[in-house]
Design an enzyme around this catalytic site. Structure first.
Site, PDB file in Angstrom:
ATOM      1  N   ARG A 140       9.494   4.060  -1.475  1.00  0.00           N
ATOM      2  CA  ARG A 140       8.350   3.732  -0.619  1.00  0.00           C
ATOM      3  C   ARG A 140       8.769   3.135   0.721  1.00  0.00           C
ATOM      4  NH1 ARG A 140       3.641   3.796  -4.030  1.00  0.00           N
ATOM      5  NH2 ARG A 140       4.151   3.517  -6.235  1.00  0.00           N
ATOM      6  N   LYS A 156      -4.810  11.733   1.507  1.00  0.00           N
ATOM      7  CA  LYS A 156      -4.940  10.391   2.084  1.00  0.00           C
ATOM      8  C   LYS A 156      -3.558   9.752   2.194  1.00  0.00           C
ATOM      9  CE  LYS A 156      -6.016   7.969  -2.277  1.00  0.00           C
ATOM     10  NZ  LYS A 156      -4.825   7.111  -2.309  1.00  0.00           N
ATOM     11  N   LYS A 211      -5.326   6.594  -7.289  1.00  0.00           N
ATOM     12  CA  LYS A 211      -4.012   7.010  -6.794  1.00  0.00           C
ATOM     13  C   LYS A 211      -3.410   5.894  -5.944  1.00  0.00           C
ATOM     14  CE  LYS A 211      -4.201  11.211  -8.500  1.00  0.00           C
ATOM     15  NZ  LYS A 211      -5.330  10.993  -9.420  1.00  0.00           N
ATOM     16  N   ASP A 212      -2.087   5.926  -5.829  1.00  0.00           N
ATOM     17  CA  ASP A 212      -1.352   4.888  -5.108  1.00  0.00           C
ATOM     18  C   ASP A 212      -1.818   4.775  -3.660  1.00  0.00           C
ATOM     19  OD1 ASP A 212       0.507   6.264  -7.212  1.00  0.00           O
ATOM     20  OD2 ASP A 212       1.323   4.266  -6.963  1.00  0.00           O
ATOM     21  N   ARG A 213      -1.828   3.546  -3.174  1.00  0.00           N
ATOM     22  CA  ARG A 213      -2.184   3.316  -1.767  1.00  0.00           C
ATOM     23  C   ARG A 213      -1.008   3.597  -0.848  1.00  0.00           C
ATOM     24  NH1 ARG A 213      -4.295  -2.384   1.011  1.00  0.00           N
ATOM     25  NH2 ARG A 213      -4.343  -1.590   3.163  1.00  0.00           N
TER      26      ARG A 213
END
Length: 327
Positions: A20, A49, A78-80
């Site tokens: 990340r 997104k 879902k992951d930010r």
């Protein structure tokens, strides 16, 4: 509170890596198996997104379409801190013009129509593309290939990921407060219950991994048919059950504790959670102890390794990552 370092099935992590570092390093694509009707009162939006969480985006879609937020549907959170692609359903009561939607970090990739709202858990799987960054990662090519083959052949322990427990394990304190009798708002109470059940499941899975039986069917287990929610009791492990388990057609399951579930040995520090779950009449459930990892591949380029794989809904990518690298 720091989380336990639950046992790994394939040995120690091969290397240390960073994830990340930028949103594109962690990509999730939802796989939805719904034959769209082509008509009906719901628009289905295939959205990409970046740096945005699912619940916030659902509220923005509701505001744009002039409908209550509760009427916007999505299959899963879902992951930010990622680039994710997922479906949303929005009532088309006011015939919104989705070409005019302008939200930072959001792109409309496709619009369909359907007769029903999208329900939670309706997706079949999530496909991941994750970049690991570190020093001299190209030196790990051979051992990485071996580890990938092991995971393809045996799967990985189906642990709940660290995000289930909040930043720094903070949700565990919330679960302790709830179990001690503190009144919580409905949303907080749901988080506390989910945290307690997930932690207890991970503890029981840790014991099976340590004992070498996380991917082996034992008499008295409940078996889960791969890729489905179907389960059945295993009173006796015969050759056919052993064969199906070895081929990952079925998996042993662990308990998601609730009222009526058989009591099990848990660390003394968490025994009060069992009583609280029973008192709250939480319905017990099961979860597969083993996670089958589909289409796993790894490519190496200088200081980064890119992993690609698909997991069924409800599974955490961290369960795969922790068997390869420490992050």
């Amino acid at each position: 509170m720091s989380l336990p370092d639950w046992a790994r099935a394939h040995g120690a992590p091969l290397f240390a890596a960073r994830i990340r570092q930028q949103p594109a390093d962690f990509q999730v694509t939802e796989e939805l198996d719904i034959p769209f009707s082509g008509d009906g009162e719901h628009d289905y939006l295939w959205l990409e997104k970046t740096g945005t969480n699912t619940e916030w985006l659902a509220r923005q879609l509701a505001s744009f379409a002039g409908v209550p937020a509760r009427d916007v549907g999505y299959a899963g959170l879902k992951d930010r801190h990622a680039v994710t692609r997922q479906w949303f359903s929005v009532p088309r009561w006011h015939a919104p013009d989705w070409d005019a939607l302008a939200l930072e970090g959001v792109r409309v990739l496709e619009v369909q129509r359907h007769q029903r709202k999208l329900k939670r858990g309706a997706h079949r799987a999530n496909r991941f593309r994750i970049v690991l960054r570190g020093e001299s990662l190209d030196a790990y090519g051979d051992v990485l290939e071996d580890r990938v083959q092991q995971i393809q052949a045996r799967g990985v322990p189906n642990y709940f990921g660290e995000q289930r427990f909040g930043r720094g394990g903070g949700n565990i304190a919330l679960a302790n407060s709830w179990a001690a009798g503190k009144r919580l708002a409905r949303h907080k109470r749901s988080i506390a219950i989910s945290t307690a059940r997930s932690f207890l499941f991970n503890e029981s899975l840790h014991a099976r991994v340590t004992g070498g039986t996380w991917n082996t069917m034992l008499p008295g287990d409940t078996a889960n048919l791969d890729g489905s929610g179907s389960v059945f009791a295993v009173d006796e492990v015969d050759a056919e059950i052993s064969r199906r388990c070895a081929s990952m057609d079925i998996h042993p399951t662990g308990v998601l504790w609730g009222d009526g579930a058989a009591r099990a040995a848990v660390p003394t520090a968490y025994e009060h959670w069992l009583g609280a779950l029973e008192k709250a009449r939480v319905e017990p459930g099961t979860r597969s102890l083993r996670l089958k990892v589909d289409a796993l591949e790894a490519t190496i380029a200088d200081d980064r390794i890119t992993l690609g794989f698909a997991l069924p809904r409800g599974a955490f990518a961290t369960a795969v990552l922790r068997e390869i690298a420490s992050t």
